[in-house]
Motif scaffolding. Sequence first.
Motif, PDB file in Angstrom:
ATOM      1  N   TYR A  12       0.836  -1.202   0.000  1.00 56.54           N
ATOM      2  CA  TYR A  12       0.000   0.000   0.000  1.00 56.54           C
ATOM      3  C   TYR A  12       0.869   1.248   0.000  1.00 56.54           C
ATOM      4  CZ  TYR A  12       0.925   0.990   4.935  1.00 56.54           C
ATOM      5  OH  TYR A  12       1.538   1.302   6.117  1.00 56.54           O
TER       6      TYR A  12
ATOM      7  N   MET B 186       0.065   5.583   0.840  1.00 56.07           N
ATOM      8  CA  MET B 186      -0.905   6.606   1.238  1.00 56.07           C
ATOM      9  C   MET B 186      -0.192   7.948   1.332  1.00 56.07           C
ATOM     10  SD  MET B 186      -3.399   4.870   4.027  1.00 56.07           S
ATOM     11  CE  MET B 186      -4.827   5.779   3.525  1.00 56.07           C
TER      12      MET B 186
ATOM     13  N   SER C 110      -0.940  11.844   2.910  1.00 52.88           N
ATOM     14  CA  SER C 110      -1.839  12.664   3.725  1.00 52.88           C
ATOM     15  C   SER C 110      -1.230  14.037   3.933  1.00 52.88           C
ATOM     16  CB  SER C 110      -2.129  11.999   5.072  1.00 52.88           C
ATOM     17  OG  SER C 110      -0.937  11.834   5.806  1.00 52.88           O
TER      18      SER C 110
ATOM     19  N   LYS D  45      -6.493  12.479   2.939  1.00 51.98           N
ATOM     20  CA  LYS D  45      -5.634  11.307   2.827  1.00 51.98           C
ATOM     21  C   LYS D  45      -6.114  10.505   1.625  1.00 51.98           C
ATOM     22  CE  LYS D  45      -4.244   8.920   6.479  1.00 51.98           C
ATOM     23  NZ  LYS D  45      -4.174   7.961   7.613  1.00 51.98           N
TER      24      LYS D  45
ATOM     25  N   GLY E 290      -5.110   6.974  -0.744  1.00 48.92           N
ATOM     26  CA  GLY E 290      -4.281   5.784  -0.723  1.00 48.92           C
ATOM     27  C   GLY E 290      -4.770   4.695  -1.644  1.00 48.92           C
TER      28      GLY E 290
ATOM     29  N   THR F 245      -8.635   4.303  -1.135  1.00 48.04           N
ATOM     30  CA  THR F 245      -9.096   4.930   0.108  1.00 48.04           C
ATOM     31  C   THR F 245      -9.006   6.437  -0.046  1.00 48.04           C
ATOM     32  OG1 THR F 245      -8.335   3.100   1.470  1.00 48.04           O
ATOM     33  CG2 THR F 245      -8.671   5.185   2.595  1.00 48.04           C
TER      34      THR F 245
ATOM     35  N   SER G 143     -13.699   3.784   1.243  1.00 52.25           N
ATOM     36  CA  SER G 143     -12.694   2.734   1.119  1.00 52.25           C
ATOM     37  C   SER G 143     -13.383   1.473   0.610  1.00 52.25           C
ATOM     38  CB  SER G 143     -11.987   2.457   2.454  1.00 52.25           C
ATOM     39  OG  SER G 143     -12.905   1.994   3.411  1.00 52.25           O
TER      40      SER G 143
END
Length: 170
Positions: A82, A84, A86, A95, A97, A126, A144
């Motif tokens: 993953y 992400m 933010s 944020k 992701g 997400t 998400s």
Amino acid sequence: LTSFPLDQRDTTNNKSYNLNAQLDYVHPISKVSKIETGYKGTYRQNDNKFDSDTLDYSTSNYNINESISNRFKLNEYINAAYVMFSSSIKDFSYKFGLRFEQTNTKGELVTTTETFKQNYFDIFPTVNLSQKVGKGHQIQLSYSRRITRPNIWRLNPFLNKYNPRFIYKG
């Protein structure tokens, strides 16, 4: 045909082996921004043996009921990574992701020598948005995508016929 009700004795022997490995990293870009990355690997191995014995009233012995007894093995390998990002601008934070996941599943119904494989790749996005409103309040919006993995009974392709009203196949 006997007038006695069936006397059955059911036994489940389940052997499970699970191995998980996870690595996470957070890199600050500025005072309010950061990037998070990570990896999670999961290995699951299950060996499920279900035996159903029915009492033979004439001999007072239990005999295995082959029509509903079965053994099912399931191996699952899941690799996920993953990323992400933010940050925030004044009273607004966000944020974004993505999680990338490769799943390899192999099932074997030992009872009938039937096997199946299911290999697939998925992407899970997400998004989280948050706005402060006044003192002590905020509005949040989140999205998400999730996955619910089936348990071993839902994947077992054995046709169970416990009685004419209850027939089940994974």
